[in-house]
Structure formats: C-alpha cells, structure tokens
Design an enzyme around this catalytic site. Sequence first.
Site, PDB file in Angstrom:
ATOM      1  N   GLU A  42       6.927  -3.219 -15.048  1.00 58.57           N
ATOM      2  CA  GLU A  42       5.411  -3.489 -14.866  1.00 58.57           C
ATOM      3  C   GLU A  42       4.974  -4.644 -14.367  1.00 58.57           C
ATOM      4  OE1 GLU A  42       3.300  -2.297 -18.588  1.00 58.57           O
ATOM      5  OE2 GLU A  42       1.451  -2.766 -17.601  1.00 58.57           O
ATOM      6  N   ASP A  43       5.664  -5.849 -14.895  1.00 59.70           N
ATOM      7  CA  ASP A  43       5.171  -7.294 -14.410  1.00 59.70           C
ATOM      8  C   ASP A  43       6.026  -8.057 -13.338  1.00 59.70           C
ATOM      9  OD1 ASP A  43       3.178  -6.766 -16.088  1.00 59.70           O
ATOM     10  OD2 ASP A  43       4.253  -8.080 -17.811  1.00 59.70           O
TER      11      ASP A  43
END
Length: 332
Positions: A42-43
């Site tokens: 996600e990051d």
Amino acid sequence: GAQKRASGDPYFSHPLEVAAILTEFRLDDATIAAAMLHDTIEDTPVTREELDRVFGTEIGGLVDSLTKLNKLDFASKHAVQAENFRKLLLAIADDARVLLIKLADRLHNMRTLHFVPPAKRARIAQDTLEIYAPLAGRMGMQGLRSELEDLAFRYLMPDAHALIMSRLEELKAKNGALIARIADELKDQFARRGIKCDVRGRQKQAYSIWRKMERNQISFEQLSDIYGFRILVDKVEDCYEAVGVAHTTWPSVMGRFKDYISTPKQNDYRSIHTTVVGPGTQRVELQIRTYDMHEIAEYGIAAHALYKDGRSALDTGESGAYRNLRQIIEAL
Ligand code: MN
C-alpha cells in the site's frame, strides 16, 4: 526511508510493534513476517510479485489480502457498519491469520491514537468499538477485545471514562485490604483441600462497567461485583472441586452459577463462573478454569493457530472459534 508516523517515530516502529503483538500470541513465522511487511504494498513501490519472489507466496499472499482488506475499509467509509463487518468477515474466509494481523494493526493504532489529529480519532475509535472489538470477541480473544474497547471508550466518552476510572481508584483505596484478604482466604481454603491453584485478582474494565450501568440504568454504587477472581488449576476435576470449596466456604448468589466447561461458549470459551458473598459481605465473582482453558479464553483462535508439522492448525478445523466464524460467514 524517511517516513514518519503521526507520533514522529520513524515509520518502521509501527510494523515492528504490530509484529511484536502477534509474537505475544505466539503466531507462526509467516504471520510475524507478514505483519512486518503489512503496509509495504500500500505505502511503498513494492509489488506483490516482489514479495512473492523474496519472501515466498505464503507471506506475499497474506500481505496482499491485508492490502485488499484496507482498501475495503477505505471504500466503505460511507457504507453501513453491518455491511462493513460482513465484508471483513468474508475477507478472512481463506485465512484467519489475515484478520489476526489486522486486529494487531488496529490495536497498535489505537494505542497510539493520541498522536492522530482529534478530528480523525472519533471515527477510528467508533470503528474499533463497532467492528474490531466485537470481532476480537467472536474470535475468542478477550484480552484483545477488552483493550480495544477501553481505548475506544476513552476517546469516545472521555468524561464517562474518567469518572469510572476515578471511582475505581476510590474503591481500590477503600477496599484494597479486603480484596487481599479475600484472595488470601481463597488460597488458604484451596490449599487446605490440597488443590494446587493460582488466584488472581481481576478488576472489571471501565467499558464493561459503563455498559452495565447504561443497560441496567444503575449508578456506580449499585454495581455489585466490580471485583472478581480468576482461579487457575491444572485439571478439569480441580475446577469442580474448587467450586465445591467456594460454595461450602461462602454463600453463593442465586442465578450466578454458570458451567461453561460442560457447555462451552461458541467461541470455545470454557470456565465456571459463580458469585459468592465473601468476607465483609462483599460480592465477588469467581472464574474457575484450567491453565489450558485460560489460554483459549485469552488467545482464542490464535491459541489454535500454532503451526503443527508445518501446517496451520487453523486449516484443520479443530478450533470451535474458527468453526463459529466460518458459520457466521456462511450464514451471510
Ligand atoms: Mn498498519
């Protein structure tokens, strides 16, 4: 890299803490590794393929499922809570470990919620109370559930929380010696009958006290059993002998005897509950269980999740908590 948490800590402290929580539950290596990597897809620019290549498909798959679960959280911001909850449950259908990591992630986020801007806190706390805490309960993880509830309660109703905490402090100052006396007397009585046991004092958590006051429309003073004891023994037979000792030493309170050993709760919880009128006419609740039952009561699904011969016990269907979760999912 240089990413920071809202707390100002370097970002990597978060995945490490989440992994540490799961280590306490003594989960398998793949779960711990996936916890350390849980935000990478996600990051960061890292892809599922890269995770698979470096860490293997089991860990890659867990991280991928977590990423999907988080997206779903975000997308359902405006959705009904029940719908959100249903999706959460569905998401674990293939692996309950995904949900265990998600719960550990939420616990660490709640423990550090004071670093998050106040406007965002309420929604996070609300979701915790409505979705994650009940889920932890259904998975049989009472310790986790209590901590999530108390943290959320503190943020959602700070005045009520502070009031109950200060009343508990007062009560402790007033009754501390009495509680110690009850514990000593319990130990003494059990030792005399040759029952080897651990007696642990237990104070009810703030949120469950508040809920009880709300539900029954009563004041703090009207609450009877704020104090309880947990009696841990080696064998099942000892549980019944311990109840006998308690009931022949002090009068028992009608309607408070529950035998969850012969009839366990759906989430695998086993224990005997009873309330007696102890010294000083103080009502005390006793929870009597074996060390093994205590393990299940605290760790639920996680207690079953230990790898055996390289295979997750979660897959073998031996956990009632897991069976129960599957039934809930299938019924939806
Ligand atoms: Mn996270």
